[in-house]
Scaffold this active site. Structure first.
Site: not given
Length: 253
Positions: A7, A9, A57, A152
Site C-alpha cells: 500500500d 500514501e 493520511h 490512513h
C-alpha cells in the site's frame, strides 16, 4: 509462494500532475503465512500534500522533510519486491504512482520487478457484487478489527489488507496444515508449487478410546432402533475392483 501486500500514501491523486509517493508499506506472506519480514518507508516528496490528501493520511510536509527521497529508497524497494507476487487494493492507483517514480529516476519499469498482481478490489467486487468493497467495509464484513485506523497509513493498511486477503481467499488448500522447519522437503515443494510427498513425514494416527467407541456404538444402536433396521454408518464401501466396476455397500454389523 512469496507474496507482498503493498500500500502507498501519496500527496494527491494524480502522478501525471506531479503528485508523489510519501509512504510505502509492505507485508510479506510465504505460503499464505505472515512472516514478519515487512518493509515500511517514509519518503520526502519534495512538495506539499494536497489538503484533501493530508486530511486522509496526516503526514505533514514538516514530518516528511528529513525523510529520504525516492531515489534513496528505490534500490531497497526493488530488492525487497523482486520475484514476488503483489497484492494491492485498487492496484492501478499504487502501480501508477510507482511506475511514475521509477520513470522520474530513469530506471527500468517498475513492473519488471515483480511476477504478478492480485487486485483485491477486483476480487471483492466479484465476490460481493453491488456492495461496498472499501478496505474498511471488507474489514467489517470479515470481522477484522480496524478500530485503530483513524488515519490512513501504508503499513497499517497493508497489514489489514493481508488479513482481508487471507479471509477472502480462505479454503482447504492442503492436507498439510503445518509445513515447519521439521519438514524442509515439504516446505520447498509447496514454495515451488509442486506436490508434497508424505513418505518423508510422520503423520500421527489418533485412535478412538474404548469409552469413545462405546458411546459411538450406543448412538448407532439408537439410530438402528429408530429406523427399525441397520443405519448407513454400519456399512463401508467395497472397492470397485471387487464389485464388478461399481461401488457396493457391505454390512459390517
Amino acid at each position: 509462494m512469496r507474496q507482498i501486500v503493498l500500500d502507498t500514501e501519496t500527496t494527491g491523486l494524480n502522478p501525471r500532475t506531479g503528485d508523489r509517493i510519501i509512504e510505502i508499506g509492505c507485508v510479506e506472506l510465504a505460503n499464505r503465512r505472515l512472516t514478519g519480514n515487512n518493509l515500511h518507508l517514509y519518503i520526502n516528496p519534495e512538495r506539499d500534500s494536497d489538503p484533501g490528501a493530508l486530511a486522509v493520511h496526516g503526514l505533514t510536509t514538516e514530518f516528511l522533510s528529513d525523510k529520504p527521497k525516492f531515489a534513496q529508497i528505490a534500490d531497497e524497494l526493488r530488492d525487497y519486491l523482486s520475484g514476488a507476487e503483489l497484492i494491492i487494493h485498487n492496484a492501478p492507483f499504487d502501480l501508477g504512482f510507482l511506475e511514475a517514480e521509477f520513470a522520474l529516476l530513469g530506471l527500468p519499469a517498475f513492473r519488471e520487478h515483480y511476477t504478478g498482481v492480485i487486485d483485491t478490489l477486483v476480487q471483492a467486487k466479484t465476490i460481493f457484487p453491488g456492495k461496498r468493497n472499501s478496505l474498511d467495509a471488507l474489514c467489517d464484513r470479515f470481522g477484522i478489527n480496524n478500530s485503530h485506523r483513524t488515519l490512513h497509513g501504508a503499513l497499517l493498511d497493508a497489514e489489514l489488507l493481508a488479513d482481508v486477503y487471507l479471509a477472502m481467499t480462505r479454503g482447504q488448500e492442503s492436507l498439510v496444515i503445518d509445513t515447519s522447519a521439521d519438514t524442509p522437503a515439504a516446505s520447498e515443494a509447496l514454495a515451488a508449487g509442486g506436490m508434497v510427498s508424505f513418505e518423508s513425514m510422520t503423520l500421527p494416527v489418533v485412535c478412538a478410546e474404548a469409552e469413545e467407541l462405546s458411546a459411538h456404538e450406543a448412538v448407532l444402536n439408537e439410530i438402528d432402533k429408530a429406523i427399525k433396521g441397520t443405519c448407513l454408518w454400519r456399512s463401508e464401501p467395497v472397492p470397485a475392483s471387487e464389485a464388478g466396476g461399481e461401488t457396493a455397500v457391505v454390512q459390517v454389523a
